[in-house]
Scaffold this active site. Structure first.
Site, PDB file in Angstrom:
ATOM      1  N   ASP A 212       4.232  -5.933   7.191  1.00  0.00           N
ATOM      2  CA  ASP A 212       5.663  -5.625   7.179  1.00  0.00           C
ATOM      3  C   ASP A 212       5.856  -4.122   7.010  1.00  0.00           C
ATOM      4  O   ASP A 212       4.949  -3.389   6.594  1.00  0.00           O
ATOM      5  CB  ASP A 212       6.397  -6.428   6.098  1.00  0.00           C
ATOM      6  CG  ASP A 212       6.005  -6.036   4.690  1.00  0.00           C
ATOM      7  OD1 ASP A 212       6.191  -4.868   4.301  1.00  0.00           O
ATOM      8  OD2 ASP A 212       5.507  -6.909   3.947  1.00  0.00           O
ATOM      9  N   ARG A 223      -2.617   7.274   4.138  1.00  0.00           N
ATOM     10  CA  ARG A 223      -3.645   7.517   5.152  1.00  0.00           C
ATOM     11  C   ARG A 223      -3.267   8.570   6.191  1.00  0.00           C
ATOM     12  O   ARG A 223      -4.149   9.073   6.894  1.00  0.00           O
ATOM     13  CB  ARG A 223      -3.994   6.196   5.851  1.00  0.00           C
ATOM     14  CG  ARG A 223      -4.514   5.123   4.900  1.00  0.00           C
ATOM     15  CD  ARG A 223      -5.682   5.600   4.062  1.00  0.00           C
ATOM     16  NE  ARG A 223      -6.209   4.533   3.198  1.00  0.00           N
ATOM     17  CZ  ARG A 223      -7.236   4.675   2.376  1.00  0.00           C
ATOM     18  NH1 ARG A 223      -7.859   5.827   2.290  1.00  0.00           N
ATOM     19  NH2 ARG A 223      -7.644   3.654   1.623  1.00  0.00           N
TER      20      ARG A 223
END
Length: 302
Positions: A212, A223
């Site tokens: 989601d 990241r």
């Protein structure tokens, strides 16, 4: 080759057929469907499916209100409010399913984000391809002397060539033995689920990854950050491009409040108040440790 011939044929078949739908679609994401965007030397990211858009986020937040009570400008303002105040459930109304091809060592780092649904290519049933991640010369770096999980200066000259030679030769040798062990030419052949243990961590795997939007943005905040390992950061950056086209209001708010913003402790915030009043604040008078003070000053100086 990033895509196998079977995968390319499947994509062409899907492109050739158009299915009418009554569900909301995001034009920005529609253009990305079935396109494999290359990452690293053999990897890729491609959108398989998605659900929701910016309007779905607002619809969930305004669950007791009708569509006639809002406007496009209100949508963006509401999304910024939700992001600013750390509301999460409205962003969970949107979902994204990706097909990712990535090196095994990147996958093991990626899977630490335990908030997605994952189905990975199985080397118990299938034979992995002879494809390995071999870094470009400018991506080879020495161990950082100040960060145990970071990189230092780039290797160069003979040292870089020696490392590339080892990486390539070792990967190929391991795969040669892997093929030999599973071969049944005149022998019984080792089970694939056992033979795979001999493969190096830079061999490529593939998975479907469904998540989601709330948890996806958390993944991207970590990241796609400049401090993240290069090999996973380039995947995150490619996904950022997709999300920016899918939910532009949410992504702009994410860039502003999460990627470009900073979280201050109560102590740090008090220091800012004192500085605004014209008071000179030092590490000794701040109430912070040396590490906290260094990070605080770095945030303020940009």
């Amino acid at each position: 080759m990033p895509l196998s011939s079977d995968q390319s044929a499947e994509i062409e078949e899907l492109r050739a057929s158009a299915t009418p739908t009554r569900r909301a679609t995001a034009p920005g994401m529609e253009k990305h469907l079935y396109t494999a965007y290359p990452v690293l030397d053999h990897g890729f990211v491609r959108v398989i499916d998605y659900m929701g858009d910016d309007s779905a986020i607002c619809q969930a937040a305004r669950v007791s209100y009708g569509k006639g009570t809002k406007s496009v400008s209100n949508d963006e303002g509401l999304i910024r409010y939700l992001m600013r105040h750390w509301h999460s459930t409205p962003f969970e109304m949107c979902e994204l399913k990706l097909h990712v091809k990535l090196p095994v060592f990147v996958a093991r780092q990626w899977i630490r984000h335990r908030t997605a649904n994952v189905n990975e290519y199985s080397a118990r049933y299938s034979i992995l391809d002879r494809e390995f991640y071999i870094p470009a010369p400018d991506a080879l770096a020495a161990q950082s002397v100040v960060n145990n999980q970071g990189r230092g200066e780039a290797l160069s000259g003979d040292e870089a060539q020696r490392v590339l030679k080892y990486l390539t030769e070792d990967a190929m040798r391991c795969y040669d033995h892997y093929e030999e062990m599973i071969s049944d030419q005149g022998q019984q052949g080792l089970a694939r689920e056992l033979a795979r243990m001999n493969l190096p961590a830079n061999i490529y795997t593939q998975w479907y990854w469904k998540v989601d939007l709330h948890n996806l943005l958390h993944f991207l905040r970590l990241r796609a950050d400049a401090h993240a390992q290069f090999e996973i950061r380039v995947y995150a950056e490619e996904i950022c491009n997709l999300v920016a086209d899918w939910v532009p209001f949410a992504y702009r708010a994410f860039e502003d409040y999460r990627m470009g913003g900073a979280t201050l402790s109560a102590t740090a915030l008090e220091c800012v108040r004192r500085m605004v009043k014209g008071e000179e604040v030092t590490q000794e008078t701040s109430g912070m440790s040396k590490g906290e003070w260094r990070e605080f000053i770095t945030e303020l100086s940009g």
